[in-house]
Scaffold this active site. Sequence first.
Site, short mmCIF file in Angstrom:
data_model
loop_
_atom_site.label_atom_id
_atom_site.label_comp_id
_atom_site.label_asym_id
_atom_site.label_seq_id
_atom_site.Cartn_x
_atom_site.Cartn_y
_atom_site.Cartn_z
N GLU A 47 -0.33 -10.54 3.67
CA GLU A 47 -0.13 -10.00 4.59
C GLU A 47 -0.34 -10.51 5.87
O GLU A 47 0.22 -10.47 6.75
CB GLU A 47 -1.07 -8.60 4.52
CG GLU A 47 -0.59 -7.76 3.54
CD GLU A 47 -1.71 -6.54 3.18
OE1 GLU A 47 -1.29 -5.48 2.38
OE2 GLU A 47 -2.65 -6.71 3.80
N ALA A 93 -2.80 -0.22 7.21
CA ALA A 93 -4.01 -0.56 7.66
C ALA A 93 -4.93 0.28 7.08
O ALA A 93 -4.93 1.54 6.90
CB ALA A 93 -4.54 -0.87 9.06
N ASP A 94 -6.30 -0.24 6.74
CA ASP A 94 -7.47 0.49 6.40
C ASP A 94 -8.28 1.19 7.73
O ASP A 94 -8.74 2.43 7.37
CB ASP A 94 -8.51 -0.22 5.61
CG ASP A 94 -7.58 -0.71 4.14
OD1 ASP A 94 -7.28 0.20 3.65
OD2 ASP A 94 -7.46 -1.89 4.02
N GLY A 121 0.77 -1.25 0.05
CA GLY A 121 -0.17 0.22 0.10
C GLY A 121 0.89 1.20 0.04
O GLY A 121 2.13 1.35 -0.09
N SER A 122 0.14 2.31 0.01
CA SER A 122 0.96 3.55 0.00
C SER A 122 1.76 3.77 1.07
O SER A 122 2.92 4.54 1.09
CB SER A 122 0.02 4.87 -0.40
OG SER A 122 -0.76 5.14 0.68
N THR A 123 1.28 3.61 2.38
CA THR A 123 1.94 3.80 3.55
C THR A 123 3.46 2.88 3.44
O THR A 123 4.50 3.34 3.95
CB THR A 123 1.34 3.70 4.89
OG1 THR A 123 -0.03 4.33 4.51
CG2 THR A 123 1.77 4.23 6.02
N LYS A 125 -7.80 -4.89 7.02
CA LYS A 125 -6.60 -4.53 6.03
C LYS A 125 -7.31 -5.25 4.70
O LYS A 125 -8.47 -6.06 4.73
CB LYS A 125 -5.55 -5.31 6.40
CG LYS A 125 -4.93 -4.51 7.47
CD LYS A 125 -3.30 -5.16 7.83
CE LYS A 125 -2.63 -5.41 6.69
NZ LYS A 125 -2.41 -4.22 5.94
N GLY A 126 -6.57 -4.98 3.82
CA GLY A 126 -6.94 -5.70 2.18
C GLY A 126 -7.46 -4.59 1.35
O GLY A 126 -7.85 -5.08 0.23
N LYS A 153 -7.29 6.68 10.06
CA LYS A 153 -7.60 5.38 10.23
C LYS A 153 -8.09 4.78 11.62
O LYS A 153 -8.54 3.65 11.74
CB LYS A 153 -6.21 4.52 9.51
CG LYS A 153 -5.75 5.03 8.31
CD LYS A 153 -6.50 4.42 7.39
CE LYS A 153 -5.95 4.78 5.93
NZ LYS A 153 -4.76 3.84 5.37
#
Length: 219
Positions: A103, A83-84, A29-31, A94-95, A121
């Site tokens: 993950e 994480a989302d 992911g971006s982070t 997540k996902g 988040k």
Amino acid sequence: MNQDEMKKAAAEAALEYVESGMVVGIGTGSTANHFIDLLAGMKGKIDGTVASSEASAERLKGHGIRVMDLNSAGQLSLYVDGADESNRHLHLIKGGGGALTREKIVAGASDKFVCIADGSKLVDVLGTFPLPIEVIPMARSLVAREMVKLGGQPVLREGFTTDNGNIILDVHNLQIMEPEKMETAINQIPGVVTVGIFAHRGADVLILGTPDGVNKIEA
Ligand code: 5RP
């Protein structure tokens, strides 16, 4: 500070967990991408990495960082991923990037899971973010019906195939009051490969980038 700068600040703060000679588990992911880019500056310090997606593996290799197979790396000391959503118990959703299965595997093989995110988040109750579930394609409608029984509204992620060749159902309108129970219940549905609730193995540390600096919550 914008959201991306807050993600980068969280990623930077996670570098302090990286020790000499470690093999580091790397999320997606971006982070996580910020973390990968920052890790490049200290790649001589670590032994290598294990990636949770093809995308992260490619980015790591692009920086000349060694990517290892989890089966040869064995137990990892550290896993760093985004994480989302997270609640204050460090149970996660997540996902969002569709990499939840790998993950969850890498998180499960790691002694410490450091989760990095921007402050948006952090939530009281998980479920505003649609819950991703990786599903074997032939079980799509069975799993969808079971998720309706659990109170959700499943939506097929159109045009998306996971690194494992499966589909993702994003389940809307869930209020996940008991994340561990919900994770267990969804895991029982035939055809579910992985549910994006990370509660049985949540994060150990949550680092949040906020406009006022970096906040840390420990489990
Ligand atoms: C990918 C994930 C990511 O960690 C999650 O979607 C957060 O992404 P980002 O760092 O881009 O906000 O679970 O499957």
